[in-house]
Design a protein around this motif. Structure first.
Motif, PDB file in Angstrom:
ATOM      1  N   LEU A  10      26.814  39.679  41.541  1.00 42.87           N
ATOM      2  CA  LEU A  10      27.701  40.720  41.044  1.00 42.87           C
ATOM      3  C   LEU A  10      27.660  41.915  41.981  1.00 42.87           C
ATOM      4  O   LEU A  10      26.654  42.169  42.653  1.00 42.87           O
ATOM      5  CB  LEU A  10      27.267  41.142  39.633  1.00 42.87           C
ATOM      6  CG  LEU A  10      27.308  40.031  38.578  1.00 42.87           C
ATOM      7  CD1 LEU A  10      26.574  40.476  37.322  1.00 42.87           C
ATOM      8  CD2 LEU A  10      28.746  39.652  38.253  1.00 42.87           C
ATOM      9  N   ARG A  74      35.982  47.486  44.165  1.00 41.34           N
ATOM     10  CA  ARG A  74      36.151  46.631  42.992  1.00 41.34           C
ATOM     11  C   ARG A  74      34.804  46.141  42.432  1.00 41.34           C
ATOM     12  O   ARG A  74      34.563  44.938  42.294  1.00 41.34           O
ATOM     13  CB  ARG A  74      37.010  45.420  43.334  1.00 41.34           C
ATOM     14  CG  ARG A  74      38.396  45.771  43.853  1.00 41.34           C
ATOM     15  CD  ARG A  74      39.241  46.390  42.770  1.00 41.34           C
ATOM     16  NE  ARG A  74      40.589  46.737  43.233  1.00 41.34           N
ATOM     17  CZ  ARG A  74      41.483  47.383  42.517  1.00 41.34           C
ATOM     18  NH1 ARG A  74      41.173  47.776  41.289  1.00 41.34           N
ATOM     19  NH2 ARG A  74      42.676  47.655  42.996  1.00 41.34           N
ATOM     20  N   ASP A  76      31.763  45.075  39.907  1.00 43.24           N
ATOM     21  CA  ASP A  76      31.659  44.483  38.576  1.00 43.24           C
ATOM     22  C   ASP A  76      30.926  45.418  37.618  1.00 43.24           C
ATOM     23  O   ASP A  76      31.148  45.361  36.404  1.00 43.24           O
ATOM     24  CB  ASP A  76      30.887  43.161  38.646  1.00 43.24           C
ATOM     25  CG  ASP A  76      31.526  42.170  39.592  1.00 43.24           C
ATOM     26  OD1 ASP A  76      32.651  41.718  39.298  1.00 43.24           O
ATOM     27  OD2 ASP A  76      30.916  41.865  40.641  1.00 43.24           O
ATOM     28  N   ALA A  99      35.437  47.563  35.461  1.00 45.81           N
ATOM     29  CA  ALA A  99      33.996  47.491  35.690  1.00 45.81           C
ATOM     30  C   ALA A  99      33.225  47.715  34.395  1.00 45.81           C
ATOM     31  O   ALA A  99      33.616  48.535  33.554  1.00 45.81           O
ATOM     32  CB  ALA A  99      33.574  48.538  36.716  1.00 45.81           C
ATOM     33  N   PRO A 127      35.576  44.761  29.817  1.00 46.67           N
ATOM     34  CA  PRO A 127      34.307  45.417  30.137  1.00 46.67           C
ATOM     35  C   PRO A 127      33.805  46.308  29.001  1.00 46.67           C
ATOM     36  O   PRO A 127      34.591  46.800  28.190  1.00 46.67           O
ATOM     37  CB  PRO A 127      34.660  46.254  31.372  1.00 46.67           C
ATOM     38  CG  PRO A 127      36.116  46.588  31.196  1.00 46.67           C
ATOM     39  CD  PRO A 127      36.712  45.362  30.553  1.00 46.67           C
TER      40      PRO A 127
END
Length: 383
Positions: A10, A74, A76, A99, A127
């Motif tokens: 990740l 970008r 996670d 995220a 998320p």
């Protein structure tokens, strides 16, 4: 037979690169380096950002703006360690970019802000945003909760939660500390909330709070000491004390049950050895007393409470697409308790769970705009 494919690591980013990022988030990320990679850091202070990146090692991109970082990297997962006044906006921005978030306490400054964050979360699979409440994640706390919820210690009756710390005048020279608009409160909100969260984690939902608060030493807007009486849904009664006036510092939780007392005494983190179980006399006199006490005192492993311990649970939740520990109902319950303590202290009236909602001044601000605790124009003018 070929080995099963390894899941890609990740991508993580840190927002706010001060002491908590270096001392808390970096070690946690390093401990889980097989699962997550730190790819970026954000800070408006270029010198502080450079120092963090040097500590983090090669490959960490630096940014002055959160939006730019989110668009380019970008990630996670975003770990937030900025001052509290920035949390709501930064958490919502990260969530809307897709995220997951792990944010230092307090997650936000009010229940209204919390509900705005909850509205920005995903409805199915994330998320999600979690708040750093690392004390509930140590193995000693996990074990104690299992004993309490299973009834192994009997019925919880009486509890004490104590965060008695010491902070001097220099500590409050940082402009955002001690102000309702930027810190959200004093030791009730900014210090004792860790122990409060652990108490609620161990005993469950609360139903009623009565409280007092005072500004006894420090020339700040918020309180520097608070005390509360709490009734829990299961019937247990508790006291809660939060202070930054106490030279002999300690963090402590004690829960007296019908069959045993469980005590935790530490300062900023605990291990298994910090938990003590004392059997009630009617248990100590039985033939199997020694065996029962051994079972109380022996978790399977010794995992200290830490960012590392909490991050493990969050990463597992992220992989599975389920709500992580320290989010949702549990996180809101702790913030609601804090708001209720302030409301009870400033109004002199008992406050019940679920009472504070839209239209209540304590929903929008921890001090409820109470005239006796209205913010000063400035710290200097208050002297």
């Amino acid at each position: 037979m070929p080995a099963p494919p390894t899941a890609p690591r990740l991508r993580a980013a840190v927002v706010g690169t001060g002491a908590i990022a270096i001392g808390g988030h970096l070690p946690a990320l390093a401990a889980h380096a097989d699962e997550v990679e730190l790819v970026a850091a954000v800070d408006v202070d270029a010198e502080r950002l450079d120092a963090f990146r040097a500590e983090a090692g090669e490959g960490v991109a630096g940014y002055a703006e959160l939006d730019e970082m989110l668009e380019r990297e970008r990630p996670d997962l975003v770990l937030i360690g900025t001052p509290p006044a920035f949390h709501r906006e930064q958490v919502v921005t990260a969530l809307r970019a897709g995220a997951w978030v792990l944010c230092e306490k307090p997650l936000c400054l009010s229940l209204a802000e919390y509900d705005a964050i909850a509205a920005a979360e995903g409805t199915d699979g994330g998320p999600y945003a979690a708040v750093v409440f690392q004390h509930r994640h140590g193995s000693g706390a996990v074990h104690a909760r299992e004993l309490l919820t299973s009834g192994a210690l009997g019925r919880p009756l009486v509890a004490h939660c104590q965060t008695t710390w010491y902070r001097d005048t220099a500590y409050y020279s940082v402009p955002w500390r001690g102000r309702w608009a930027t810190e959200g409160g004093g030791p009730t909100m900014g210090h004792g909330i860790h122990q409060t969260d652990l108490l609620l984690h161990l005993l469950g939902d609360w139903t009623e709070v009565r409280a007092m608060a005072g500004r006894l030493v420090h020339d700040v807007e918020s309180e520097d000491v608070s005390t509360a009486l709490v009734r829990f849904e299961g019937g247990a009664l508790a006291t809660v004390v939060n202070s930054v006036l106490s030279p002999q510092e300690t963090s402590r939780i004690r829960i007296d049950c019908t069959d045993a007392t469980v005590e935790l005494t530490h300062l900023y983190g605990h291990t298994n050895d910090d938990w003590v179980y004392t059997p009630a006399p009617h248990v100590a006199d039985t033939a199997d007393a020694a065996e029962r006490v051994r079972a109380w005192r022996t978790p399977a492993a010794d995992l200290p409470s830490s960012h590392t311990a909490q991050l493990a649970g969050l990463l597992a939740a992220l992989r599975e697409g389920v709500r992580p520990p320290g989010s949702g109902h549990d996180a809101r319950r702790t913030l609601e308790f804090t708001a209720a303590l302030y409301k009870a202290a400033f109004t002199g009236l008992p406050v019940r769970a679920g009472e504070i909602g839209p239209g209540d001044p304590y929903y929008d601000a921890m001090h409820g705009d109470h005239p006796d605790w209205a913010p000063h124009t400035s710290v200097e003018e208050s002297r």
